[in-house]
Design an enzyme around this catalytic site. Structure first.
Site, PDB file in Angstrom:
ATOM      1  N   HIS A 177       0.854  -1.198   0.000  1.00  0.00           N
ATOM      2  CA  HIS A 177       0.000   0.000   0.000  1.00  0.00           C
ATOM      3  C   HIS A 177       0.888   1.245   0.000  1.00  0.00           C
ATOM      4  O   HIS A 177       1.360   1.692   1.040  1.00  0.00           O
ATOM      5  CB  HIS A 177      -0.894  -0.030   1.239  1.00  0.00           C
ATOM      6  CG  HIS A 177      -2.008   0.980   1.228  1.00  0.00           C
ATOM      7  ND1 HIS A 177      -2.061   2.043   0.351  1.00  0.00           N
ATOM      8  CD2 HIS A 177      -3.125   1.083   2.000  1.00  0.00           C
ATOM      9  CE1 HIS A 177      -3.158   2.759   0.594  1.00  0.00           C
ATOM     10  NE2 HIS A 177      -3.821   2.193   1.592  1.00  0.00           N
ATOM     11  N   HIS A 180      -2.659   6.920  -0.850  1.00  0.00           N
ATOM     12  CA  HIS A 180      -3.647   7.543   0.036  1.00  0.00           C
ATOM     13  C   HIS A 180      -3.109   8.236   1.280  1.00  0.00           C
ATOM     14  O   HIS A 180      -3.786   8.301   2.302  1.00  0.00           O
ATOM     15  CB  HIS A 180      -4.711   6.509   0.451  1.00  0.00           C
ATOM     16  CG  HIS A 180      -5.346   5.821  -0.714  1.00  0.00           C
ATOM     17  ND1 HIS A 180      -6.052   4.646  -0.610  1.00  0.00           N
ATOM     18  CD2 HIS A 180      -5.354   6.118  -2.027  1.00  0.00           C
ATOM     19  CE1 HIS A 180      -6.466   4.269  -1.800  1.00  0.00           C
ATOM     20  NE2 HIS A 180      -6.054   5.147  -2.680  1.00  0.00           N
ATOM     21  N   TYR A 182      -0.657   7.375   3.342  1.00  0.00           N
ATOM     22  CA  TYR A 182      -0.119   6.557   4.434  1.00  0.00           C
ATOM     23  C   TYR A 182       1.412   6.521   4.342  1.00  0.00           C
ATOM     24  O   TYR A 182       2.014   7.270   3.567  1.00  0.00           O
ATOM     25  CB  TYR A 182      -0.796   5.176   4.436  1.00  0.00           C
ATOM     26  CG  TYR A 182      -2.279   5.333   4.718  1.00  0.00           C
ATOM     27  CD1 TYR A 182      -2.710   5.776   5.973  1.00  0.00           C
ATOM     28  CD2 TYR A 182      -3.235   5.133   3.724  1.00  0.00           C
ATOM     29  CE1 TYR A 182      -4.060   5.991   6.231  1.00  0.00           C
ATOM     30  CE2 TYR A 182      -4.591   5.345   3.979  1.00  0.00           C
ATOM     31  CZ  TYR A 182      -4.995   5.777   5.239  1.00  0.00           C
ATOM     32  OH  TYR A 182      -6.321   5.991   5.499  1.00  0.00           O
TER      33      TYR A 182
HETATM   34  C1  FMN Z   1     -14.686   1.934   3.398  1.00  0.00           C
HETATM   35  C2  FMN Z   1     -13.457   2.085   2.561  1.00  0.00           C
HETATM   36  C3  FMN Z   1     -12.248   1.618   3.034  1.00  0.00           C
HETATM   37  C4  FMN Z   1     -11.085   1.707   2.256  1.00  0.00           C
HETATM   38  N1  FMN Z   1      -9.933   1.166   2.714  1.00  0.00           N
HETATM   39  C5  FMN Z   1      -8.849   1.089   1.907  1.00  0.00           C
HETATM   40  C6  FMN Z   1      -7.707   0.347   2.293  1.00  0.00           C
HETATM   41  O1  FMN Z   1      -7.646  -0.282   3.358  1.00  0.00           O
HETATM   42  N2  FMN Z   1      -6.665   0.325   1.439  1.00  0.00           N
HETATM   43  C7  FMN Z   1      -6.679   0.997   0.238  1.00  0.00           C
HETATM   44  O2  FMN Z   1      -5.692   0.965  -0.499  1.00  0.00           O
HETATM   45  N3  FMN Z   1      -7.771   1.679  -0.160  1.00  0.00           N
HETATM   46  C8  FMN Z   1      -8.856   1.722   0.625  1.00  0.00           C
HETATM   47  N4  FMN Z   1     -10.004   2.336   0.178  1.00  0.00           N
HETATM   48  C9  FMN Z   1     -10.046   2.880  -1.200  1.00  0.00           C
HETATM   49  C10 FMN Z   1     -10.604   1.811  -2.163  1.00  0.00           C
HETATM   50  O3  FMN Z   1      -9.682   0.757  -2.357  1.00  0.00           O
HETATM   51  C11 FMN Z   1     -10.950   2.408  -3.539  1.00  0.00           C
HETATM   52  O4  FMN Z   1      -9.785   2.812  -4.199  1.00  0.00           O
HETATM   53  C12 FMN Z   1     -11.870   3.602  -3.418  1.00  0.00           C
HETATM   54  O5  FMN Z   1     -13.015   3.276  -2.654  1.00  0.00           O
HETATM   55  C13 FMN Z   1     -12.316   4.091  -4.804  1.00  0.00           C
HETATM   56  O6  FMN Z   1     -13.032   3.121  -5.477  1.00  0.00           O
HETATM   57  P1  FMN Z   1     -14.646   3.212  -5.585  1.00  0.00           P
HETATM   58  O7  FMN Z   1     -14.940   4.552  -6.181  1.00  0.00           O
HETATM   59  O8  FMN Z   1     -14.981   2.057  -6.498  1.00  0.00           O
HETATM   60  O9  FMN Z   1     -15.194   3.078  -4.208  1.00  0.00           O
HETATM   61  C14 FMN Z   1     -11.161   2.292   0.958  1.00  0.00           C
HETATM   62  C15 FMN Z   1     -12.375   2.772   0.492  1.00  0.00           C
HETATM   63  C16 FMN Z   1     -13.520   2.657   1.267  1.00  0.00           C
HETATM   64  C17 FMN Z   1     -14.826   3.123   0.708  1.00  0.00           C
END
Ligand code: FMN
Length: 384
Positions: A177, A180, A182
């Site tokens: 990862h 975002h 981190y």
């Molecule tokens: C509830 C939630 C938790 C997430 N946790 C992570 C995570 O642990 N690791 C990560 O790389 N992205 C995380 N994301 C980002 C998602 O992997 C994804 O890139 C993001 O939701 C955009 O895609 P979407 O528009 O299809 O939701 C999270 C997103 C959501 C909604």
């Protein structure tokens, strides 16, 4: 012409379609231990020849910054993950574990002995962002402790060991990862990284930590079991860079070089685009400019020599278009996969999709908002 439902060979894995479960923190792994509910959640979303990426999983006891996220740094966690991985495999899916260290995106309550979280910098995340506390309230990010140069290799070692543990648990591979805001992103972005040692300043130096992690993990478990995630253009948790396009290209150049030098390919590169506005509580001020995003993603896709996964705000239509236009090999879905356990089937037959409820994204209930979203043709059983 390929679309979302054209089979795809991702390294040694034969996928039957290109709809990927994006990694998502769901806070159901009580005290860091994956629970039976996780097996239910992931198997609901598994399909023969599908590809799932787990929620961010802590590589060490300093890595967490959310309530009840799973770890993969002790035996109990590895044993618990094994049950989940076995259940997913029995449904025919490939599953990777996402290795996570949040760096400064933590709080003393999540740290051993109430210590300050670690980072590339001593500057805290601004008050624009709030951290989810164990009691469900939202707190302010504390001042982090700057990692000393020599300590950085210890963190690299934690990634390496976590990758080995993941393979021991039966995972098909791991995703680093690097996105975002981190820890890895805290090194990559010039809006955060204010170091004066060999990990700060030039792009070469800012990429050093990520590349050390990638190399250590590749050496331990093989490149063909390693994916990397990055989000150069996302300012989540203040992760701003003055030149995201070139930062992304710089990472890609180094990944390509590593692949050439080792004569082996990484499993994939996974890129999130700013269209994503996932976190709900405190969203980015930068919602993304569609033209700019498309330009960046195309440049990165063209530059990367290997499988390219896109994420962020994809609908059925946008996902189909991305694959048809050659802008992505695979598309990962986040929020829509939360509320549609059978998302792959629904996208295939173009069925209506259920709406997700943000309020239950990060709660601890093992059923409500987690495994009780209906399959097509079912009605909601347990949710009020
Ligand atoms: C509830 C939630 C938790 C997430 N946790 C992570 C995570 O642990 N690791 C990560 O790389 N992205 C995380 N994301 C980002 C998602 O992997 C994804 O890139 C993001 O939701 C955009 O895609 P979407 O528009 O299809 O939701 C999270 C997103 C959501 C909604």
């Amino acid at each position: 012409m390929a679309d979302l439902f054209t089979p795809y060979k991702m390294g040694k894995f034969n996928l039957s379609h290109r709809v990927v479960l994006a990694p998502m923190t769901r806070c159901r792994a009580l005290n860091g231990i994956p629970q039976p509910a996780l097996a239910e959640y992931y198997t609901q979303r598994a399909t023969p020849g599908g590809f799932l990426i787990t929620e961010g999983t802590m590589i060490s006891d300093t890595a967490g910054g959310f309530p009840h996220v799973p770890g993969i740094f002790n035996e109990e966690q590895v044993r618990a993950w094994k049950k989940i991985v076995d259940a997913v495999h029995s449904k025919g899916s490939v599953i990777f574990c996402q290795l996570w260290h949040v760096g400064r995106a933590s709080h003393q309550v999540y740290q051993p002995h109430g210590a300050a979280p670690i980072s590339s910098t001593g500057v805290p995340i601004s008050k624009r962002w709030r951290i989810l506390m164990p009691d469900g309230s939202h707190g302010i990010y504390p001042k982090p402790r700057v990692l000393k140069t020599l300590e950085i290799l210890e963190v690299v070692e934690h990634y390496r060991q976590a990758a080995i543990n993941a393979i021991e648990a039966g995972f098909d591979g791991i995703e680093i990862h690097g996105a975002h805001g981190y820890l890895i992103d805290q090194f990559l972005k010039d809006g955060i990284n204010d170091r004066t040692d060999e990990y700060g300043g030039s792009i070469e130096n800012r990429c050093r930590f990520l590349m050390q992690v990638v190399k250590a993990v590749v050496q331990a478990i093989g490149a063909d079991r390693v994916g990397v995630r990055m989000s150069p253009a996302i300012d989540h948790l203040d992760a701003m860079d003055s030149d995201p396009l070139h930062l992304g290209l710089a990472v890609i150049e180094r990944l390509n070089k590593l692949q050439e030098e080792s004569c082996s390919s990484l499993t994939y590169l996974h890129v999130t685009q700013p269209r994503y506005t996932a976190y709900g509580q405190t969203e980015s001020s930068r919602q993304g400019n569609e033209d700019e995003e498309a330009r960046f993603m195309r440049a990165w896709k063209r530059a990367y020599q290997g499988t390219f996964i896109c994420s962020g705000g994809f609908t059925r239509e946008l996902g189909m278009k991305a694959v048809i236009d050659g802008d992505a090999d695979l598309v990962s879905y986040g929020r829509l996969f939360i509320s549609n356990p059978d998302l792959v089937h629904r996208l295939k037959v173009n069925a209506p999709l259920s709406k997700y409820n943000r309020k239950t994204f990060y709660t601890q209930d093992p059923v409500v908002g987690y495994t009780d979203y209906p399959f097509l043709g079912q009605t909601l059983v347990s949710r009020l």
